[in-house]
Design an enzyme around this catalytic site. Sequence first.
Site, short mmCIF file in Angstrom:
data_model
loop_
_atom_site.label_atom_id
_atom_site.label_comp_id
_atom_site.label_asym_id
_atom_site.label_seq_id
_atom_site.Cartn_x
_atom_site.Cartn_y
_atom_site.Cartn_z
N GLY A 240 -96.91 60.75 -14.47
CA GLY A 240 -97.17 62.19 -14.45
C GLY A 240 -96.01 63.10 -14.73
O GLY A 240 -96.20 64.31 -14.92
N GLU A 275 -95.99 54.22 -12.83
CA GLU A 275 -96.74 54.11 -14.10
C GLU A 275 -96.35 55.23 -15.05
O GLU A 275 -97.19 56.05 -15.44
CB GLU A 275 -98.25 54.19 -13.82
CG GLU A 275 -98.78 53.13 -12.89
CD GLU A 275 -100.23 53.39 -12.47
OE1 GLU A 275 -100.78 54.47 -12.77
OE2 GLU A 275 -100.81 52.49 -11.84
N PRO A 276 -95.09 55.32 -15.45
CA PRO A 276 -94.70 56.42 -16.34
C PRO A 276 -95.22 56.18 -17.75
O PRO A 276 -95.26 55.05 -18.22
CB PRO A 276 -93.16 56.34 -16.32
CG PRO A 276 -92.88 54.89 -16.12
CD PRO A 276 -93.98 54.38 -15.20
N GLY A 277 -95.62 57.25 -18.40
CA GLY A 277 -96.06 57.15 -19.79
C GLY A 277 -95.24 58.11 -20.64
O GLY A 277 -94.24 57.77 -21.26
N ARG A 278 -95.65 59.39 -20.57
CA ARG A 278 -95.06 60.43 -21.42
C ARG A 278 -93.54 60.50 -21.33
O ARG A 278 -92.86 60.67 -22.33
CB ARG A 278 -95.67 61.77 -20.97
CG ARG A 278 -95.39 62.91 -21.90
CD ARG A 278 -95.86 64.23 -21.28
NE ARG A 278 -97.17 64.19 -20.71
CZ ARG A 278 -98.30 64.58 -21.32
NH1 ARG A 278 -98.24 65.05 -22.55
NH2 ARG A 278 -99.45 64.53 -20.70
N TYR A 318 -105.54 70.49 -25.79
CA TYR A 318 -104.93 71.04 -24.57
C TYR A 318 -104.11 72.28 -24.84
O TYR A 318 -103.24 72.63 -24.02
CB TYR A 318 -104.00 70.01 -23.91
CG TYR A 318 -104.49 68.59 -23.92
CD1 TYR A 318 -105.58 68.21 -23.13
CD2 TYR A 318 -103.86 67.61 -24.68
CE1 TYR A 318 -106.02 66.90 -23.13
CE2 TYR A 318 -104.30 66.30 -24.68
CZ TYR A 318 -105.39 65.95 -23.90
OH TYR A 318 -105.81 64.66 -23.91
N CYS A 343 -111.38 70.83 -41.56
CA CYS A 343 -112.26 72.00 -41.66
C CYS A 343 -112.73 72.49 -40.30
O CYS A 343 -113.92 72.41 -39.97
CB CYS A 343 -113.44 71.67 -42.56
SG CYS A 343 -112.85 71.32 -44.20
N GLU A 344 -111.77 72.89 -39.48
CA GLU A 344 -112.08 73.51 -38.19
C GLU A 344 -110.96 74.49 -37.88
O GLU A 344 -109.79 74.16 -38.10
CB GLU A 344 -112.07 72.46 -37.06
CG GLU A 344 -113.17 71.47 -37.16
CD GLU A 344 -113.49 70.81 -35.83
OE1 GLU A 344 -113.28 71.45 -34.78
OE2 GLU A 344 -113.94 69.67 -35.87
N TYR A 372 -99.19 60.12 -26.49
CA TYR A 372 -100.54 60.64 -26.73
C TYR A 372 -100.64 61.27 -28.13
O TYR A 372 -101.31 62.28 -28.33
CB TYR A 372 -100.94 61.64 -25.63
CG TYR A 372 -100.77 61.07 -24.24
CD1 TYR A 372 -101.64 60.09 -23.79
CD2 TYR A 372 -99.73 61.48 -23.41
CE1 TYR A 372 -101.47 59.53 -22.53
CE2 TYR A 372 -99.55 60.92 -22.14
CZ TYR A 372 -100.43 59.95 -21.71
OH TYR A 372 -100.27 59.39 -20.47
N1 LLP Z 1 -101.31 56.29 -14.49
C1 LLP Z 1 -102.58 56.71 -14.58
C2 LLP Z 1 -103.58 56.18 -13.66
C3 LLP Z 1 -102.93 57.68 -15.55
O1 LLP Z 1 -104.20 58.11 -15.62
C4 LLP Z 1 -101.94 58.18 -16.44
C5 LLP Z 1 -102.28 59.16 -17.47
C6 LLP Z 1 -100.63 57.69 -16.31
C7 LLP Z 1 -100.35 56.75 -15.32
C8 LLP Z 1 -99.52 58.15 -17.19
O2 LLP Z 1 -99.25 59.50 -17.03
P1 LLP Z 1 -97.98 60.17 -17.74
O3 LLP Z 1 -96.74 59.59 -17.10
O4 LLP Z 1 -98.03 59.86 -19.18
O5 LLP Z 1 -98.16 61.61 -17.46
N2 LLP Z 1 -103.77 62.78 -23.38
C9 LLP Z 1 -103.16 63.67 -22.43
C10 LLP Z 1 -102.59 62.94 -21.23
C11 LLP Z 1 -103.60 62.11 -20.48
C12 LLP Z 1 -103.00 61.37 -19.30
C13 LLP Z 1 -103.96 60.42 -18.72
N3 LLP Z 1 -103.46 59.62 -17.64
C14 LLP Z 1 -102.09 64.50 -23.14
O6 LLP Z 1 -101.90 64.32 -24.35
O7 LLP Z 1 -101.46 65.33 -22.54
#
Ligand code: LLP
Length: 420
Positions: A240, A275-278, A318, A343-344, A372
């Site tokens: 997050g 669980e880092p993503g972004r 978003y 075309c939007e 993402y």
């Molecule tokens: N863990 C769980 C259970 C999640 O649902 C998510 C993201 C993460 C970890 C990773 O979160 P992060 O560290 O990346 O914030 N498509 C959207 C973001 C959707 C996030 C969904 N869940 C965007 O482009 O902003």
Amino acid sequence: MDHFQLRDGTLHAEDVPLTRIAEEVGTPVYVYSRATLERHARVFREALRGLPRVHIAFAIKANPNLAVLNVLSRQGFGADIVSVGEMKRALAAGVPAPDIVFSGVGKTRAELSEALDAGIGQFNIELEEEGVALAEFARANGKTATAVLRINPDVDAGTHAKISTGMKENKFGVPIDEAPAIYTRLAALDGLDMQGLALHIGSQIFDLGPIERAYAKVGGLVGDLRGAGHKIDRVDLGGGLGVPYERGKVPPTPADYGEMVARVTKDWDVTLMFEPGRVIVGNAGVLLTRVIWVKPGVVRPFVIVDAAMNDLARPALYDAYHDFEAVEPDGDRMEANIAGPVCESGDTFAMGRDIDAVQAGDLAIFRTAGAYGATMASTYNSRALVPEVMVDGDRFAVVAERVMPERLIDAEHVPDFLND
Ligand code: LLP
């Protein structure tokens, strides 16, 4: 810090001029920097150095490209998955099955069973029935599934509504008030080894306050469950953390986050999972695009680029901001709208933005597109599926091909009965 910088007037990815990638691969194309990925992984790990037991599982949904996963797996990251498709990618990229965590509110029975067979390390249970089904599969196969219960702490993460997950009206986790009873029933099931709790309140979070409040609530629950005689060995704190899309808007650093976690969890005595993503991949990627036309507009010109909402959906979905920069800026500026060819009207990346002056044929990038981005791409308007490139020093490779419309057409069939 990232490795997409101007050198001698040309934007480079590490040591590779983006002009070279555009020439050899074409546009639009995502470009990732290996050094940036590794740096972000290191910074995140170091931010958690003070914590006793830590497991980091990269949230694959942010960027499931095999080469990206391979880099992160070499950095010791496991994988947080939300589908068997993501599991297959994690395994293919070399992530050991025990380092895989299965999150997700709608795991099918088939997925639960396949993941159990694969021997993944942890299931994050979202509702009681899911836990019951998993326990049944495990018993039938002479196995025990390691699981934690995902809690919905009812805390507003203060982010965009579409990426908030921790309020009671959201579909995720079990209500914190009901958690003790559900946990007790699940812990009594043969085939299930309940080890603790999980939570994740949202994405692109800019304020540590709500995260801290949510963690504190879960900390209270850890105490209550232990008091009731349960073993609580791990807590999965989710992902997050926000990243800076816009200059001047600075999110908390991983180090700030690590200090907060250390403070809130100091008495928990558990393995902490993340669980880092972004925050790992966001600034490790850009979307390279070419200006097709600069179309005069009634109010301001439209810079029409060859990337569109099907390649980078975040602005349309978003209202997300992605910095736009010319690959060979000449110092002039212009105020323009930036749009794609789809075309939007929603296929608009920016309205009335002050940007590097560009002309038809110029190259430009959208920054912070590593998370993402490609993974949410589609072929809408029968456009090709956007390719991905990874740079490593002065080398680069195509790590996902451009999937041309011909290949997609080949996968479709016109049934004979239409001739009847
Ligand atoms: N863990 C769980 C259970 C999640 O649902 C998510 C993201 C993460 C970890 C990773 O979160 P992060 O560290 O990346 O914030 N498509 C959207 C973001 C959707 C996030 C969904 N869940 C965007 O482009 O902003």
